[in-house]
Enzyme design. Structure first.
Site, mmCIF file in Angstrom:
data_model
loop_
_atom_site.group_PDB
_atom_site.id
_atom_site.type_symbol
_atom_site.label_atom_id
_atom_site.label_comp_id
_atom_site.label_asym_id
_atom_site.label_seq_id
_atom_site.Cartn_x
_atom_site.Cartn_y
_atom_site.Cartn_z
ATOM 1 N N GLU A 108 -4.980 -8.608 -0.924
ATOM 2 C CA GLU A 108 -5.798 -8.356 0.271
ATOM 3 C C GLU A 108 -7.244 -8.211 -0.175
ATOM 4 O O GLU A 108 -7.564 -7.330 -0.980
ATOM 5 C CB GLU A 108 -5.343 -7.090 1.012
ATOM 6 C CG GLU A 108 -4.046 -7.291 1.766
ATOM 7 C CD GLU A 108 -3.645 -6.111 2.634
ATOM 8 O OE1 GLU A 108 -4.533 -5.400 3.140
ATOM 9 O OE2 GLU A 108 -2.421 -5.919 2.808
ATOM 10 N N GLU A 156 0.843 -1.204 0.000
ATOM 11 C CA GLU A 156 0.000 0.000 0.000
ATOM 12 C C GLU A 156 0.878 1.254 0.000
ATOM 13 O O GLU A 156 0.768 2.122 0.885
ATOM 14 C CB GLU A 156 -1.006 -0.019 1.158
ATOM 15 C CG GLU A 156 -1.978 -1.185 1.020
ATOM 16 C CD GLU A 156 -3.228 -1.124 1.890
ATOM 17 O OE1 GLU A 156 -3.305 -0.276 2.800
ATOM 18 O OE2 GLU A 156 -4.139 -1.935 1.633
HETATM 19 O O1 AHR Z 1 -5.266 -6.256 6.463
HETATM 20 C C1 AHR Z 1 -5.175 -5.157 7.315
HETATM 21 C C2 AHR Z 1 -4.516 -3.970 6.665
HETATM 22 O O2 AHR Z 1 -5.290 -3.529 5.603
HETATM 23 C C3 AHR Z 1 -3.169 -4.213 6.053
HETATM 24 O O3 AHR Z 1 -2.131 -4.129 6.964
HETATM 25 C C4 AHR Z 1 -3.063 -3.117 5.037
HETATM 26 O O4 AHR Z 1 -2.277 -3.474 3.945
HETATM 27 C C5 AHR Z 1 -4.494 -2.823 4.671
HETATM 28 O O5 AHR Z 1 -4.801 -1.497 4.718
#
Ligand code: AHR
Length: 513
Positions: free
Chosen positions: A317, A194
């Site tokens: 994710e 991110e």
């Molecule tokens: O999964 C939780 C968080 O969500 C992670 O650390 C991040 O990459 C995202 O914003």
């Protein structure tokens, strides 16, 4: 007369109880697309009770059976899922993590404050050896997320050498000193996480340049066919991010570009994990189904710069995100898991299967005790969530040949909004068995679907279903088996016609032979 009227009434009622959906399943003579098993990947961040208490309870723990500190019950459960890869150590945590602090004698390791997640101090007792050895126990491939924001190119290149180099070198010697002779041969490497947010608040242009520098020095020390380098990807519908990366990073330096998308109602009002209403359920499903549009649009950009489809879209994710359970640390992201989560998992995995020409890898966030977990633990207790069961039912698609399944669905309507009620995907495995996974997200109405099959003749259909009395139902430590897969009796085959009656909010996986 009275009898005729009653029959008509029963007929009308039964017709309105099952909306009519249709579909086509094509079984091509020589199908050519494999659904990569890596779509069914997982994610373990140093966050809340994911690692400490979830995966790892410490070597000295006499209360919870473990192997080198890793919970035995968790290993058995995750092996049942056949998890193909596990991403670690973050997430946002990855860009604060210095791997050299997590090797060597545990009592000598420095502590780290987990700045992103609850501000807790960690003792670094779960480090590189602990994670990679755990992956061997789980029979899964590690996916290491490298620190770009607060690390250096040298630090990341050293990590690669430490875990992958078989010959003599400063890093491989250090590995041996720490008790590991053979390298682990880690293939999957993330470069930052991110980068548009917690990973440094960079612009896409700045990140692309940094990425090029890091990727250059991520050498394959084994010369075993190359590392799989994954660039930190877009936040949901930030198409410009993908455009800039695809335009500016030479294909020789990149194997995958990531995408993160959470099924969230509203970041400012995420709603509770169990006591949600139908409107909140609908909004969650709307966000989950948006994954299809995201993949289509990011793929279109990738197609423009990479028409030969060499770079994978890696959704590393995904999952549902709600308010934390009352009374728990807000920074630990601990939430319960209901039939709503089962519906997110079923629909999302159908989308990944159907776009598996470009989506070659994905990671549910996260495995244990965090967000849309497959496992929840409480000291020595462990339970499997509805999401676990969906992932277990769907693992038949791993590395199977994708079969095109087209569905014309009725709508699930709430207020003025509607969503397609039924979704599905299909594949044929190495033993010649065909599997069709179907979801009905309609909270109230069963859906009947008639699927016309072309190109194959099946004699028999069996299946399993996951559903419950209420959408809000969940498995708890006191009642761990409220939701579990049952045999499914709602499918029948007649010639090339497959009729399936899907209960409201249900996930069904059929096997045809
Ligand atoms: O999964 C939780 C968080 O969500 C992670 O650390 C991040 O990459 C995202 O914003």
């Amino acid at each position: 007369m009275k009898k005729v009227l009653t029959v008509c009434l029963v007929l009308i009622c039964s017709l309105s109880a099952y909306a009519q959906n249709t579909g086509d399943l094509n079984v091509p003579v020589s199908p050519d697309r494999i659904i990569s098993r890596h779509i069914y990947g997982h994610f373990a961040e140093h966050l809340g009770r994911s690692i400490y208490g979830g995966f790892y309870v410490g070597e000295g723990n006499t209360k919870i059976p473990n192997t080198a500190g890793v919970r035995n019950d968790v290993v058995v459960a995750l092996k049942k899922l056949k998890i193909p890869n596990l991403r670690w150590p973050g997430g946002c945590f990855a860009d604060t993590y210095h791997w050299k602090h997590g090797i060597g004698p545990k009592e000598d390791r420095p502590t780290i404050v987990n700045a992103w997640w609850g501000g807790v101090t960690e003792d670094n007792s779960f480090g590189t050896h602990d994670f990679l050895n755990m992956c061997e126990l789980l029979d899964t491939e590690p996916y290491l997320a490298g620190n770009m924001a607060t690390g250096t190119v040298q630090e990341l290149a050293d990590w690669v050498q430490y875990v992958n180099f078989a010959g003599k070198s400063p890093m491989s010697d250090l590995r041996r000193e720490n008790g590991r002779e053979e390298p682990w041969n880690v293939k999957f490497w993330g470069i930052g996480n991110e980068a548009w947010g917690c990973g440094g608040n960079m612009t896409a242009e700045y990140y692309a340049n940094e990425y090029r520098k890091y990727a250059t020095f991520l050498a394959d020390w084994n010369n075993s066919g190359g590392l799989f380098r994954i660039a930190s990807g877009a936040n949901s519908a930030d198409y410009n991010w993908t455009e800039v990366l695809m335009k500016n990073i030479p294909e020789s330096l990149i194997e995958g570009v990531a995408l993160h998308h959470y099924s969230v109602i509203d970041w400012g009002a995420k709603g509770p994990s169990t006591t949600f209403n139908e409107q909140q359920y609908f909004q969650t499903m709307k966000s989950a189904l948006f994954m299809e549009e995201l993949i289509q649009k990011h793929t279109a950009i990738m197609d423009k710069y990479d028409p030969e489809n060499k770079v994978a879209l890696v959704v590393d994710e995904w999952g549902g995100w709600y308010e934390v359970e009352p009374g728990t640390n807000p920074g630990f992201l601990y939430q319960q898991n209901t039939m709503r989560d089962a519906m997110i998992a079923g629909t999302t995995l159908n989308i990944f299967n159907n776009y598996s020409n470009r989506v070659k890898m994905a990671n549910l966030a996260q495995s244990i005790n965090v967000l849309q977990a497959v496992i929840l633990t409480d000291e020595e207790k462990m339970i499997l969530t509805p999401t676990f069961h969906v992932m277990e039912m769907y693992n038949v698609h791993q590395d199977a040949t994708w079969l095109p399944l087209t569905i014309r669905s009725e709508s699930y309507v709430v207020g003025n909004e509607k969503l397609p009620a039924v979704s599905g995907s299909a594949s044929k495995d190495k033993n010649g068995l065909t599997h069709i996974s179907l979801t009905n997200i309609d909270a109230k109405q069963a859906q009947e679907i008639a699927i016309n099959i072309e190109g194959a003749k099946y004699k028999n259909v069996t299946g399993r279903v996951l559903t419950s009395k209420k959408l809000q139902d969940y498995n708890s430590f006191d009642n761990p088996n409220v939701i579990k897969p049952e045999n499914f009796k709602g499918a029948r085959l007649k010639g090339n016609n497959l009729m399936v009656k899907l209960p409201p909010f249900s996930v069904v996986v059929l096997e045809l032979k």
